[in-house]
Design an enzyme around this catalytic site. Structure first.
Site, PDB file in Angstrom:
ATOM      1  N   ASN A  58      20.451 -42.191   3.079  1.00 38.40           N
ATOM      2  CA  ASN A  58      20.943 -42.407   4.444  1.00 38.40           C
ATOM      3  C   ASN A  58      22.235 -41.630   4.682  1.00 38.40           C
ATOM      4  O   ASN A  58      22.425 -41.013   5.743  1.00 38.40           O
ATOM      5  CB  ASN A  58      21.193 -43.890   4.695  1.00 38.40           C
ATOM      6  CG  ASN A  58      19.916 -44.692   4.878  1.00 38.40           C
ATOM      7  OD1 ASN A  58      18.838 -44.125   5.056  1.00 38.40           O
ATOM      8  ND2 ASN A  58      20.030 -46.000   4.826  1.00 38.40           N
ATOM      9  N   HIS A 468       8.738 -39.023  22.097  1.00 34.73           N
ATOM     10  CA  HIS A 468       8.912 -40.029  21.041  1.00 34.73           C
ATOM     11  C   HIS A 468       7.949 -41.199  21.217  1.00 34.73           C
ATOM     12  O   HIS A 468       7.825 -42.044  20.334  1.00 34.73           O
ATOM     13  CB  HIS A 468      10.369 -40.520  21.071  1.00 34.73           C
ATOM     14  CG  HIS A 468      10.752 -41.428  19.956  1.00 34.73           C
ATOM     15  ND1 HIS A 468      11.035 -42.775  20.151  1.00 34.73           N
ATOM     16  CD2 HIS A 468      10.898 -41.201  18.630  1.00 34.73           C
ATOM     17  CE1 HIS A 468      11.346 -43.323  18.984  1.00 34.73           C
ATOM     18  NE2 HIS A 468      11.275 -42.405  18.045  1.00 34.73           N
TER      19      HIS A 468
END
Length: 722
Positions: A58, A468
């Site tokens: 991350n 998206h």
């Protein structure tokens, strides 16, 4: 009374930066919650290593994208401030200050707690200096045969400029001395990614203890290289060596308006990414002396705050490899998704030989005609629901057309293989492939080419917008009519991530949803300027305005003497306009619960502003990915699901679709999911007014309420089968 209250509301600036958290610092707090899972002793050992890896992975992406963007803003002297009012330079400084203690905690816990626990279970991650003579002899042979041929030492001197250090590469900074001249030189040796990061020892050379046999033993690859450097620099004296790791800007910059061929333009940008953009971070071994550290920082164009010292191993992202060990007792209990009861009698679409039986009353389309169907992954099996729906459509001779959007999928997607079959059977197939899906661009380019070669209409989306949304439209001939079937989801059409992302999907043949999706695909593939939809909330067309209107409706219910209630679950909440509207709702008396996995700029619990707002975050074995929105509406409750978070990019710069859940029973099921999450006392964290998150714990007299475990139990109790 109402009038005076309105006057009070106008006196407070709900856009004041003091009411907003930094989205960047909020993201770091999310990653801190991930780190907590790696530290929490209730988490099984190998899962803790997994969370260590996720924390590091991350952070890599955070630097490659978010910190890189902030640095570009500093260089461009951007004056526009974010909602929290901090300049890009201030954000970078605060990131550095907040992150360093987190990294110290991560590495100390790994070295001091996890490595000894691994050894106690027979997993020995050894240091080269602690090896026996027999182990060293084995690794010497392994080095000569497997590692040495791959290595390329790069010198740095007047005739050899400082080499390009590739993104996320682990390297050795080596100082060598010429014994004849006494001169010292610097060289870089890249630790090759093509070899295992942790070199395993054969079973007869593993460390054994009286209590437990050794399951695995090995040594970090960089240590094996470091103790054999003489072979790379014959005739020179190795003075010292230190590990370092570089992170570069990896975001793509594609000028769509000027690109004649978007696919080609993105391929060119991917090549630049592989070469690496500007450097944004360097991680160095803590023992590295100032002379070497300063030289690296100078050559890479970094400042002191961009240098992160690490005690112990660099690149803990590679710890994920330990999840491959056959030790189920050190992992979460296995989970096998179930098939929803209504779908159990439908034949499975096996590879290449799926036969659709149009006469079967239990076929997928017949199930949907009896009523909407909600699926919840990974509790429900993806292959037996979404994948099966598309396979049925591909093989059914009565299906005329299939249209879908593709944001992310796997490299071996059975869904896209089914679409290719559909095209071969003469169906009209159109797929909108989003080439700009970050870090999935290359995979999507490959699929786009395969689909085009199969005769499928492939569209790359709209200029300036990412597509998206997660939708499928199937057009089918039935008796005297043409019927449209839809799937509207919160997650990607990716069978791999569907195993550990929580997502909802709605199957329906409601005419208004089918008509809306037809209009949406016309908007995406043609020249439509569709501005209104019957049911859908669509970004960037009407989604923001509809959400604002839904919140305003709750405000009006409160102002008219009723009650207001909102529950919103999403991945991120950073849109200032919507947050300000939630503040207005809170001040009007609306009770608001927000369930946000990651970034949240809303500051809850501020007197006079947000005392009616509660924010929780749920972190567990599955990644919470679904988006759900509930509005009480004076007792006429409304529930929505879809692909959009409450972020400017989702509302203004992406194509998104949010659908109402009109079936009353399904709406109740979704409300039950929300209720379970709000009652969680194992995986839930409460956001405090000062930005800290406090994890909930069961009281002495209460039972543990673990959202994801409860939902797994509920799925199994439904009687579903694989």
């Amino acid at each position: 009374m109402t009038k005076s209250k309105d006057i009070v509301e106008t006196e407070i600036n709900l856009f004041d930066p003091q009411y907003y958290f930094s989205r960047e610092l909020s993201w770091l707090e999310f990653n801190n919650r991930v780190l907590h899972e790696a530290i929490d002793p209730r988490t099984p050992l190998l899962e803790r290593l997994k969370f260590m890896s996720i924390f590091s992975s991350n952070l890599d992406e955070f630097f490659m994208v978010r910190v890189a963007a902030l640095k570009e803003q500093v260089a461009a002297k951007v004056n526009k401030l974010p909602p929290d009012g901090r300049t890009p330079a201030e954000q970078i400084e605060m990131i550095s200050l907040r992150l360093r203690p987190m990294l110290m905690q991560q590495h100390q816990h790994f070295e001091q707690a996890l490595r000894p626990q691994m050894a106690a279970y027979g997993i020995h991650l050894l240091d080269y200096m602690d090896l026996s003579q027999e182990q060293r002899i084995y690794l010497q042979k392994y080095y000569d045969e497997q590692i040495f041929p791959v290595l390329t030492p790069l010198a740095v001197d007047p005739s050899h400029p400082f080499p390009h250090i590739s993104n996320l590469s682990l390297n050795l900074a080596v100082v060598v001395k010429d014994p004849e001249t006494g001169e010292e030189f610097f060289a870089r040796v890249k630790v090759p990614k093509v070899l295992p990061r942790f070199v395993p020892l054969p079973e007869d050379l593993r460390v054994r203890s009286k209590e437990r046999r050794a399951i695995w033993a090995g040594v970090p690859l960089e240590q094996v290289i470091a103790h054999n450097l003489e072979s790379l620099f014959p005739g020179m004296n190795i003075q010292e060596y230190y590990t370092f790791r570089v992170t570069r800007n990896a975001d793509l910059a594609v000028e769509e308006d000027e690109a004649d061929d978007l696919l080609l333009a993105i391929e060119q940008e991917l090549h630049k990414r592989r070469m690496g953009g500007s450097t944004v971070r360097i991680e160095v071994q803590a023992s590295m002396p100032d002379t070497v550290r300063v030289m690296l920082r100078r050559e890479l164009g970094l400042k002191d705050r961009d240098v992160y010292q690490v005690e112990g191993l660099l690149g803990l992202v590679d710890l994920i490899s330990f999840m491959e060990l056959p030790l189920p007792e050190l992992k979460d209990p296995g989970w096998t998704p179930v098939v929803p009861p209504r779908l159990r009698k439908i034949p499975e679409p096996e590879a290449g030989n799926f036969q659709f039986d149009a006469e079967d009353d239990e076929d997928f389309f017949a199930v949907i005609r009896t009523g909407d169907l909600l699926v919840h992954h990974p509790y429900h099996c993806f292959s037996s629901t979404v994948q099966r729906f598309i396979a049925c459509a591909a093989y059914d001779p009565n299906v005329l057309a299939i249209k879908m959007t593709l944001y992310r999928t796997s490299g071996d997607s059975p869904i896209l293989a089914a679409l290719i079959k559909a095209a071969e059977h003469g169906k009209q197939v159109a797929v909108l492939v989003e080439l700009k899906a970050r870090f999935d661009e290359e995979n999507n380019i490959n699929w786009a080419r395969k689909l085009e070669q199969a005769g499928i209409h492939v569209v790359y989306g709209l200029v300036g917008l990412k597509t998206h949304t997660k939708v499928v439209l199937v057009v089918r001939r039935e008796e005297n009519c043409i019927r449209r079937y839809v799937h509207i989801g919160t997650g990607n059409y990716n069978p791999k991530t569907a195993r550990f992302y929580t997502d909802l999907g709605l199957f329906s043949c409601r005419e208004d949803l089918g008509a809306d999706l037809t209009d949406l695909f016309n908007y995406l593939t043609g020249y439509s300027r569709q501005r209104s939809y019957r049911k859908l909330l669509v970004s960037p067309v009407n989604c923001r305005d509809r959400f604002l209107a839904l919140i305003q409706r709750e405000i009006e219910h409160c102002r008219n003497g009723g009650s207001g209630r909102i529950v919103a679950k999403m991945n991120a909440l950073v849109d200032q306009t919507l947050i300000a509207k939630l503040y207005e709702a809170s001040r009007a008396g609306v009770k608001i619960d927000v369930i946000v996995r990651g970034m949240c700029s809303l500051r809850p619990g501020v007197e006079g502003i947000s005392e009616n707002i509660r924010v929780i975050s749920i972190i567990g074995r599955f990644l919470e990915h679904s988006r759900i929105f509930y509005f009480y509406n004076g007792g006429k409750e409304e529930v929505y699901i879809g692909s959009a978070d409450w972020m400017p990019r989702n509302l203004d710069r992406r194509v998104e679709a949010i659908a109402p859940v009109d079936d009353p029973e399904i709406a109740k099921d979704v409300q039950e999911f929300l209720g379970i999450m709000l009652a969680d006392n194992r995986q839930a964290w409460d956001l405090q007014p000062d930005g800290r998150y406090i994890q909930r714990h069961p009281g002495e007299k209460s039972h543990e309420q673990n959202t994801q475990k409860i939902l797994m139990d509920m799925a199994q109790q439904s009687g579903g089968v694989v």
